[in-house]
Scaffold this motif. Structure first.
Motif, PDB file in Angstrom:
ATOM      1  N   LYS A   1      37.659  51.845  40.879  1.00  0.00           N
ATOM      2  CA  LYS A   1      37.304  51.076  42.068  1.00  0.00           C
ATOM      3  C   LYS A   1      38.410  51.035  43.116  1.00  0.00           C
ATOM      4  O   LYS A   1      38.253  50.455  44.174  1.00  0.00           O
ATOM      5  CB  LYS A   1      36.936  49.639  41.654  1.00  0.00           C
TER       6      LYS A   1
ATOM      7  N   ASP B   1      37.828  51.047  34.516  1.00  0.00           N
ATOM      8  CA  ASP B   1      36.906  50.538  35.539  1.00  0.00           C
ATOM      9  C   ASP B   1      37.665  50.123  36.792  1.00  0.00           C
ATOM     10  O   ASP B   1      37.223  50.397  37.922  1.00  0.00           O
ATOM     11  CB  ASP B   1      36.122  49.376  34.966  1.00  0.00           C
TER      12      ASP B   1
ATOM     13  N   GLN C   1      33.024  40.788  34.507  1.00  0.00           N
ATOM     14  CA  GLN C   1      33.334  42.223  34.537  1.00  0.00           C
ATOM     15  C   GLN C   1      33.082  42.857  33.179  1.00  0.00           C
ATOM     16  O   GLN C   1      32.506  43.954  33.090  1.00  0.00           O
ATOM     17  CB  GLN C   1      34.800  42.451  34.944  1.00  0.00           C
TER      18      GLN C   1
END
Length: 286
Positions: free
Chosen positions: A285, A281, A217
């Protein structure tokens, strides 16, 4: 509660045979997974890493081992534990070869179990920042082979166990592990990143380090950020004392900043930015 091959049972009833190959020969793989508020973080990456590991170990993947099936098994186990909706959970999904035989198994079918535990920290934050010191040292008693098997999360983690004992006995917070070329490849419990100016380096899996999910990631996030020069390259021990920052990553604790290596003291400015990028991030999501 434990999920044992699809059946939710109490911990007291969860017993493996002494002949289980995961225990007897380290013939098992596992995924350690973080669940936040009922959402499995990075689930697809965990799933595909598990499938790849099983193929490398020549395990027969059951037809029902789909992404959806194993996700449901994880969530059902958490529901059986009775946790609140916003609770963070540590999940360990273990897959072992189901077989008689000695070193050579008689067949390659598999079984699985899922165990869970609560996590106090509901989101990722920079660990060790409030601690006095997070000192690391090189572990030189044993070395990791530069081999694809070293990149898998199998139940044969004796080197990690020994390095953890060494750290505890000698007053270190963590140990840095070396491969057979004497390159620094990871910590006892996670991948490592080294920061020097605007350059961020992390060892490639070709050096023998675990193919970490959180590492994956961060590589994506840092590449998209266009703020740093990112390098997957070997790290020599002498580079540690020239670095500005050093941090360790895994999906459970997130990012842990190293404060000291020998006489070198590290800062945390870039590491703090990376923690913020990671949490942003994850929120995007949801």
């Amino acid at each position: 509660m434990i999920n044992f091959n699809g059946e939710i049972i109490s911990n007291a009833k969860a017993n493996l045979s002494v002949f289980n190959r995961g225990f007897a020969y380290g013939d098992a793989v596992f995924e350690t997974i973080r669940v936040n508020g009922g959402a499995i973080l990075f689930w697809e990456d965990h799933y595909f890493r598990l499938m790849a590991s099983m193929r490398i170990l020549r395990m027969r993947i059951p037809m029902n081992f789909t992404l959806e099936y194993l996700e449901k098994q994880i969530l059902d186990t958490i529901a059986g534990y009775g946790v609140v909706t916003n609770q963070s959970i540590r999940v360990k999904l273990s897959v072992y070869r189901n077989s008689d035989g000695l070193y050579t198994p008689k067949e390659n079918s598999v079984g699985f179990f899922i165990s869970i535990a609560k996590i106090d920290q509901p989101f990722y934050k920079l660990n060790s920042i409030d601690k006095k010191e997070y000192e690391v040292e090189l572990y030189k008693d044993h070395f990791i082979a530069k081999d694809i098997l070293s990149t898998l999360k199998t139940t044969n983690r004796v080197l990690n166990v020994l390095s953890g004992i060494f750290a505890k006995e000698n007053g270190y917070a963590n140990m840095l592990l070396l491969n057979t070329d004497k390159k620094v490849i990871e910590a006892t419990n996670g991948n490592i990143f080294l920061v020097k100016g605007s350059t961020i380096k992390t060892p490639p899996t070709a050096d023998g380090c675990i193919n970490g999910i959180l590492k994956k990631q961060l590589l994506r996030i840092l590449k998209d950020a266009n703020e740093f020069t990112l390098e997957e390259t070997s790290i020599a021990a002498f580079e540690l004392q020239k670095a500005d920052e050093l941090f360790v990553t895994n999906v459970i604790s997130g990012i842990t900043s190293v404060s000291k290596y020998r006489k070198k003291l590290f800062s945390t400015d870039v590491t703090k930015k990376i923690v913020n990028l990671l949490n942003a991030d994850i929120r995007l999501k949801k």
